[in-house]
Design an enzyme around this catalytic site. Structure first.
Site, PDB file in Angstrom:
ATOM      1  N   MET A  38       0.804  -1.227   0.000  1.00  0.00           N
ATOM      2  CA  MET A  38       0.000   0.000   0.000  1.00  0.00           C
ATOM      3  C   MET A  38       0.831   1.268   0.000  1.00  0.00           C
ATOM      4  O   MET A  38       0.318   2.343   0.269  1.00  0.00           O
ATOM      5  CB  MET A  38      -0.952  -0.015   1.205  1.00  0.00           C
ATOM      6  CG  MET A  38      -2.089  -1.014   1.078  1.00  0.00           C
ATOM      7  SD  MET A  38      -3.192  -0.671  -0.309  1.00  0.00           S
ATOM      8  CE  MET A  38      -3.991   0.830   0.284  1.00  0.00           C
ATOM      9  N   TYR A  39       2.140   1.155  -0.297  1.00  0.00           N
ATOM     10  CA  TYR A  39       2.931   2.372  -0.443  1.00  0.00           C
ATOM     11  C   TYR A  39       2.310   3.227  -1.545  1.00  0.00           C
ATOM     12  O   TYR A  39       2.108   2.783  -2.672  1.00  0.00           O
ATOM     13  CB  TYR A  39       4.375   2.050  -0.835  1.00  0.00           C
ATOM     14  CG  TYR A  39       5.153   1.244   0.184  1.00  0.00           C
ATOM     15  CD1 TYR A  39       5.064   1.512   1.541  1.00  0.00           C
ATOM     16  CD2 TYR A  39       5.994   0.214  -0.229  1.00  0.00           C
ATOM     17  CE1 TYR A  39       5.783   0.770   2.464  1.00  0.00           C
ATOM     18  CE2 TYR A  39       6.727  -0.528   0.684  1.00  0.00           C
ATOM     19  CZ  TYR A  39       6.615  -0.250   2.028  1.00  0.00           C
ATOM     20  OH  TYR A  39       7.334  -0.994   2.933  1.00  0.00           O
ATOM     21  N   GLY A  40       1.988   4.468  -1.203  1.00  0.00           N
ATOM     22  CA  GLY A  40       1.339   5.352  -2.163  1.00  0.00           C
ATOM     23  C   GLY A  40      -0.146   5.503  -1.921  1.00  0.00           C
ATOM     24  O   GLY A  40      -0.786   6.396  -2.457  1.00  0.00           O
ATOM     25  N   THR A  42      -4.385   4.184  -1.260  1.00  0.00           N
ATOM     26  CA  THR A  42      -5.489   3.482  -1.917  1.00  0.00           C
ATOM     27  C   THR A  42      -5.522   3.733  -3.416  1.00  0.00           C
ATOM     28  O   THR A  42      -5.673   2.806  -4.216  1.00  0.00           O
ATOM     29  CB  THR A  42      -6.830   3.920  -1.296  1.00  0.00           C
ATOM     30  OG1 THR A  42      -6.870   3.487   0.063  1.00  0.00           O
ATOM     31  CG2 THR A  42      -8.008   3.311  -2.052  1.00  0.00           C
ATOM     32  N   HIS A 444     -13.509  22.142 -32.109  1.00  0.00           N
ATOM     33  CA  HIS A 444     -14.528  21.310 -32.771  1.00  0.00           C
ATOM     34  C   HIS A 444     -13.834  20.268 -33.642  1.00  0.00           C
ATOM     35  O   HIS A 444     -12.864  20.581 -34.335  1.00  0.00           O
ATOM     36  CB  HIS A 444     -15.435  22.179 -33.651  1.00  0.00           C
ATOM     37  CG  HIS A 444     -16.391  21.377 -34.475  1.00  0.00           C
ATOM     38  ND1 HIS A 444     -17.561  20.856 -33.962  1.00  0.00           N
ATOM     39  CD2 HIS A 444     -16.328  20.982 -35.779  1.00  0.00           C
ATOM     40  CE1 HIS A 444     -18.189  20.190 -34.915  1.00  0.00           C
ATOM     41  NE2 HIS A 444     -17.462  20.239 -36.028  1.00  0.00           N
TER      42      HIS A 444
END
Length: 459
Positions: A38-40, A42, A444
């Site tokens: 979980m480094y960084g 969720t 466009h």
């Protein structure tokens, strides 16, 4: 005992950004993350980035038009491999960004308060005690596991985290919960060729949205093959060798029904992560919903402790966590004037196909406000750009105060809505009325120019 100027519990967006800021300013910083996966935080590991990667791969798979389930399954396996490679890359990048700083130390372990200035870190067989002058809680949130019979030890039941590690494409996926997370996964797995059934316990589909928008979303998902059951109260999720057996009751008719599935996804909401944290040891109070209680400056009930991100409840978005960091940074190094109340026109997007994006009021809320309003809506198919994408599904809607011209709300259910909604948000933050968007010059063909026509319908 190691002593630090700041201890940050959790490696999420707000926490990691604050750690880098403090480290660059010469503060001695400790960052504690309970899992090396979980480094960084969720977003890059189990949230925004991997799910949007799968959304993209599912769309690409549709263009390739596989002719068999086996071909779909092959596309899915490749997508999971690509997703794993991407998250591993970003996880390492985030870890190295902090670990490379002499002023920042990363601890991988379970954090718990011992006092307002002391945090215990359990790392396998080793336990450390850290002391911090200032402490910041950034522990995120996780899936709510409902009290449904048969869940414990069921190998066919997944959360939004674990299902992204599933390498074998399920022929039939049952999703318990018809909220935004559930719908994103419904869109993903349908795109990969799974049969998807959504069981929603409420009597309204995405109740937060206006009924015309909700019906448009429901119609598009059903056209793609998603089956949606409302009033479906799940009684049990048992299993046998072949898969899961779901029993649910229709809350209106009382009829009990059964489904089989290769996989079941629990999309039943998220709650703040405070388990093992023992906030009471530091005098940090929680709300009735289990979130860390904070004021407008993100102070907890203990003066030297702040909290940020999903753990404080409310909107659980990466960009809110980042703004939490800005509030804290302003207090530590700026004027201290910035607060949560400064947030204006915060949009959200649901990455179904096409994506649903919204900011501000819905129509019912606007009418209840007592204002005089004008409501405009137009099908996505009215715009040439949707036809160049072969994505004509959807509905665009705007709500304006007819006396002031103020944009009260905007919902875009169409291709590229995740980008266009930011233009609407910027106009509101800049204090512009609806004519600013109505009369603007856009490239466009683009989806941005849909704002000319949408706001041109305002009377």
């Amino acid at each position: 005992m190691e002593k630090y100027d700041a201890i940050i519990i959790g490696f999420g967006k707000g926490g990691k950004t604050l750690a880098a800021e403090l480290g660059n300013r010469g503060w001695n910083v400790a960052v504690i993350e309970r899992s090396p996966e979980m480094y960084g935080g969720t977003c890059i590991n189990i949230g925004c980035i991997p799910t949007k990667k799968l959304v993209h791969n599912a769309e690409v798979t549709q263009y390739r038009k596989p002719s068999s389930f086996e071909q779909f399954a092959g596309e899915y396996r490749k997508a999971i491999e690509e997703k794993k490679a991407l998250t591993a890359l970003l996880r390492k990048k985030n870890f190295d960004n902090l670990d490379s700083k002499d002023t920042v130390t990363v601890y991988t372990g379970i954090a718990s308060f011992r006092s307002p200035h002391e945090v215990e870190v359990k790392m396998g067989d080793e336990t450390l005690l850290l002391e911090g002058k200032k402490i910041f809680i950034n522990t995120g949130a996780s899936t709510v596991i409902p009290p449904i019979k048969g869940l414990e030890g069921n190998p066919f039941v997944y959360t939004s985290t674990s299902i992204m590690e599933l390498e074998k494409l399920p022929r039939r996926l049952v999703i318990v919960g018809g909220g935004y997370i559930g719908l994103e996964f419904a869109s993903i797995f349908t795109g990969f060729g799974s049969e998807v059934i959504v069981l929603e316990g409420g009597d309204k589909f995405i109740a937060r949205e206006d009924r015309d928008i909700a019906e448009a979303v429901k119609g598009v998902l059903e056209k793609k093959g998603v089956t949606i059951h409302l009033n479906a109260l799940v009684q049990s999720i048992e299993h046998n060798d072949a898969g899961a057996v779901i029993t649910y009751k229709d809350s209106k008719s009382g009829e009990e029904m059964h489904l089989t599935a290769d996989a079941v996804l629990l999309a039943t909401g998220r709650r703040p992560n405070t388990q093992d944290l023992h906030p009471e040891a530091a005098g940090v109070e929680l709300t009735e919903r289990g979130a860390v209680m904070v004021d407008d400056h993100l102070h907890t009930t203990t003066p030297n402790i702040w909290a940020m991100g999903d753990v404080v409840g409310g909107l659980q978005f990466t960009y809110i966590s980042l703004d939490d960091y800005r509030i804290i940074k302003d207090e530590l190094f700026g004027s201290g004037q910035r607060t949560k109340d400064d947030r204006v026109a915060v949009a959200y997007s649901v990455f179904i196909d096409p994506p649903l994006s919204r900011l501000g009021m819905g129509e019912d809320e606007a009418r209840r406000s007592g204002r005089k309003i004008s409501v405009a809506s137009i099908p996505a198919a009215a715009f040439p750009r949707t036809r160049t994408f072969d994505q004509t599904d959807g509905l665009l809607k705007a709500i304006v105060d007819t006396e002031t011209g103020e944009i009260l709300g905007c919902t875009l259910f169409c291709t590229q809505s995740t980008e266009v909604i930011n233009t609407v948000a910027m106009a509101i933050r800049a204090g512009k009325d609806y004519t600013f968007l109505r009369d603007a010059i856009y490239t466009h063909p683009s989806m941005s120019e849909s704002l000319n026509d949408l706001f041109g319908l305002i009377k």
